[in-house]
Design an enzyme around this catalytic site. Structure first.
Site, PDB file in Angstrom:
ATOM      1  N   LYS A   1     -95.648 -60.400 -86.704  1.00 34.36           N
ATOM      2  CA  LYS A   1     -94.399 -60.336 -85.634  1.00 34.36           C
ATOM      3  C   LYS A   1     -94.663 -61.613 -84.803  1.00 34.36           C
ATOM      4  O   LYS A   1     -95.805 -62.071 -84.582  1.00 34.36           O
ATOM      5  CB  LYS A   1     -94.223 -59.165 -84.826  1.00 34.36           C
ATOM      6  CG  LYS A   1     -95.585 -58.997 -83.761  1.00 34.36           C
ATOM      7  CD  LYS A   1     -95.439 -59.634 -82.521  1.00 34.36           C
ATOM      8  CE  LYS A   1     -96.751 -59.242 -81.667  1.00 34.36           C
ATOM      9  NZ  LYS A   1     -97.114 -60.459 -80.527  1.00 34.36           N
TER      10      LYS A   1
ATOM     11  N   ASP B   1     -98.635 -52.806 -79.027  1.00 33.63           N
ATOM     12  CA  ASP B   1     -97.628 -53.437 -80.075  1.00 33.63           C
ATOM     13  C   ASP B   1     -97.746 -52.891 -81.398  1.00 33.63           C
ATOM     14  O   ASP B   1     -97.408 -53.555 -82.177  1.00 33.63           O
ATOM     15  CB  ASP B   1     -97.586 -55.218 -79.880  1.00 33.63           C
ATOM     16  CG  ASP B   1     -99.063 -55.520 -80.163  1.00 33.63           C
ATOM     17  OD1 ASP B   1     -99.838 -54.774 -80.555  1.00 33.63           O
ATOM     18  OD2 ASP B   1     -99.271 -56.890 -80.247  1.00 33.63           O
TER      19      ASP B   1
HETATM   20  O1  C5P Z   1    -102.406 -51.912 -75.567  1.00 35.91           O
HETATM   21  P1  C5P Z   1    -103.363 -52.683 -76.052  1.00 35.91           P
HETATM   22  O2  C5P Z   1    -104.706 -51.999 -76.521  1.00 35.91           O
HETATM   23  O3  C5P Z   1    -102.988 -53.695 -76.926  1.00 35.91           O
HETATM   24  O4  C5P Z   1    -103.640 -53.504 -74.921  1.00 35.91           O
HETATM   25  C1  C5P Z   1    -105.044 -54.235 -74.659  1.00 35.91           C
HETATM   26  C2  C5P Z   1    -105.207 -54.371 -73.289  1.00 35.91           C
HETATM   27  O5  C5P Z   1    -104.347 -55.687 -72.916  1.00 35.91           O
HETATM   28  C3  C5P Z   1    -104.918 -53.341 -72.280  1.00 35.91           C
HETATM   29  O6  C5P Z   1    -106.583 -52.793 -72.038  1.00 35.91           O
HETATM   30  C4  C5P Z   1    -104.888 -54.004 -70.987  1.00 35.91           C
HETATM   31  O7  C5P Z   1    -105.974 -54.851 -70.407  1.00 35.91           O
HETATM   32  C5  C5P Z   1    -103.970 -55.115 -71.386  1.00 35.91           C
HETATM   33  N1  C5P Z   1    -102.570 -54.794 -71.330  1.00 35.91           N
HETATM   34  C6  C5P Z   1    -101.852 -54.896 -70.074  1.00 35.91           C
HETATM   35  N2  C5P Z   1    -100.623 -54.576 -70.251  1.00 35.91           N
HETATM   36  C7  C5P Z   1     -99.855 -54.388 -71.411  1.00 35.91           C
HETATM   37  C8  C5P Z   1    -100.562 -54.495 -72.584  1.00 35.91           C
HETATM   38  C9  C5P Z   1    -101.742 -54.695 -72.685  1.00 35.91           C
HETATM   39  O8  C5P Z   1    -102.310 -55.115 -69.266  1.00 35.91           O
HETATM   40  N3  C5P Z   1     -98.598 -54.078 -71.309  1.00 35.91           N
END
Ligand code: C5P
Length: 357
Positions: free
Chosen positions: A10, A152
């Site tokens: 994506k 995502d």
């Molecule tokens: O959800 P995911 O595991 O992809 O997120 C990885 C890290 O990115 C989270 O632990 C957080 O620190 C940050 N993040 C965030 N806000 C989001 C998505 C991710 O702060 N909307």
């Protein structure tokens, strides 16, 4: 018999970030768009007295244990289904592992689709319906599991053009864009997503962005996205046909106007991450400039960082314009990939590869 599933990349057609939240995440508003580029995830599953997972990959950088998103997804799905099984997952990496393309997240959804097929679950291959209230139990559960695996991941349960809000996991299908040519540049620099968010926090503090102001900004942007895509449906009929893909019709005289142009988003869309990532990696800003090709006849419709990078993309009216961008990148010593955006119907209809033997 193993089930082989395409796991598409994506890009983000813009990404807006709010102030940090108490749960450690950030509110955001983005439009995800799936691409034709894909990895192949092959799943073999046999019901058994106890669950055992095994994961392999042609790329040694892919973790082969419970840190892997595909592993997490399959483990959560088996628990939710109350099924025990011996499951083998093989991830054939074809996509670059650089961040920004959602490759690991797509692998998780592909592994789930493979698992469902292997277990003979009667789940339809297709995007869940728009309204969460009309989703069946399993459709709701798989969206929830996907959100647990990563912000995502759920977008890959919809495919095509997808609005993402909250922390990016709350997704809603938008009217699809007809395919446009896309050049993806994958610089070797690594960008840590959590670090990019921390840098964003520092910037918010400097600029005095309050949580309320951040949320107001996101609400306004998600409305702007939704109405831009709704308005992009041409007058005189929705023109979405059975595929749900916006189209001007084949019989229209003259060059086809890109649906992306009709959305109007080209005049305002931006990725907030560029503000923190480009200052740390000026080479990425230079790649964006090359992708844009401003002032040339082959200029991009849009070029920007995807997610928190380091992948960048450019979208082009014609294949020739895209090839010209690849030549410009090559002259600067930068390899790239040529692909097209992938609408929702094609995303689902081409998801299952011929069964492996
Ligand atoms: O959800 P995911 O595991 O992809 O997120 C990885 C890290 O990115 C989270 O632990 C957080 O620190 C940050 N993040 C965030 N806000 C989001 C998505 C991710 O702060 N909307």
């Amino acid at each position: 018999m193993p089930t082989a599933v395409r796991s598409h990349a994506k890009i983000n057609l813009g990404l807006y970030i709010g102030a940090p939240r108490l749960d450690g995440f950030h509110g955001l508003a983005t439009v995800y768009q799936t691409l034709e580029l894909y990895d192949v995830v092959t799943v073999t599953a046999l019901r058994a007295a106890a669950t055992a997972l095994r994961l392999t990959s042609n790329d040694s950088r892919v973790p082969a244990d419970s840190r892997n998103t595909a592993w997490k997804m399959v483990a959560l799905a088996l628990t939710a289904l109350g099924v025990t099984a011996v499951v083998e997952i093989h991830i054939e990496k074809r996509l670059p592992v650089q961040g920004g393309l959602g490759a690991g997240s797509a692998n998780a959804v592909a592994a789930l689709i493979g698992l469902e097929a292997e277990l003979g679950l009667a789940t339809s291959l297709g995007a869940p319906s728009f309204e969460r209230s009309s989703l069946d139990g399993w459709e709701t559960t798989r969206l929830d599991i996907a959100a647990q695996v990563g912000s995502d991941v759920p977008l890959f349960l919809i495919g095509g053009t997808v609005l993402g809000v909250d922390r990016g996991q709350q997704v809603r299908p938008l009217p699809d864009l007809e395919p446009v040519w896309c050049v993806v540049a994958t610089p070797s620099v690594g960008v840590s997503t959590p670090q990019a968010f921390r840098d964003w926090d520092a910037l918010c503090e400097q600029e005095g962005l309050t949580p309320q102001a951040g949320q107001d900004k996101l609400n306004e942007l998600s409305r702007a996205y939704a109405s831009a895509f709704a308005d992009s449906i041409p007058r005189g009929g929705p023109g979405t046909g059975s595929s749900g893909v916006l189209s001007l019709g084949e019989d229209r005289a003259g060059p086809r106007e890109s649906a992306l142009v009709r959305t109007g988003i080209l005049s305002w869309v931006a990725n907030d991450f560029e503000r923190v990532v480009f200052s740390q990696h000026p080479s990425l800003a230079e790649i964006k400039r090359i992708l844009l090709g401003q002032g040339t006849p082959e200029a991009a419709l849009l070029a920007m960082l995807s997610g928190s990078g380091s992948a960048l993309f450019g979208l082009y009216k014609t294949r020739g314009d895209a090839e010209a961008a690849r030549q410009r990148l090559l002259a600067a010593g930068m390899a790239s990939l040529l692909t097209r955006t992938l609408p929702r119907l094609a995303y689902w209809s081409e998801m299952l590869l011929e069964q492996a033997h």
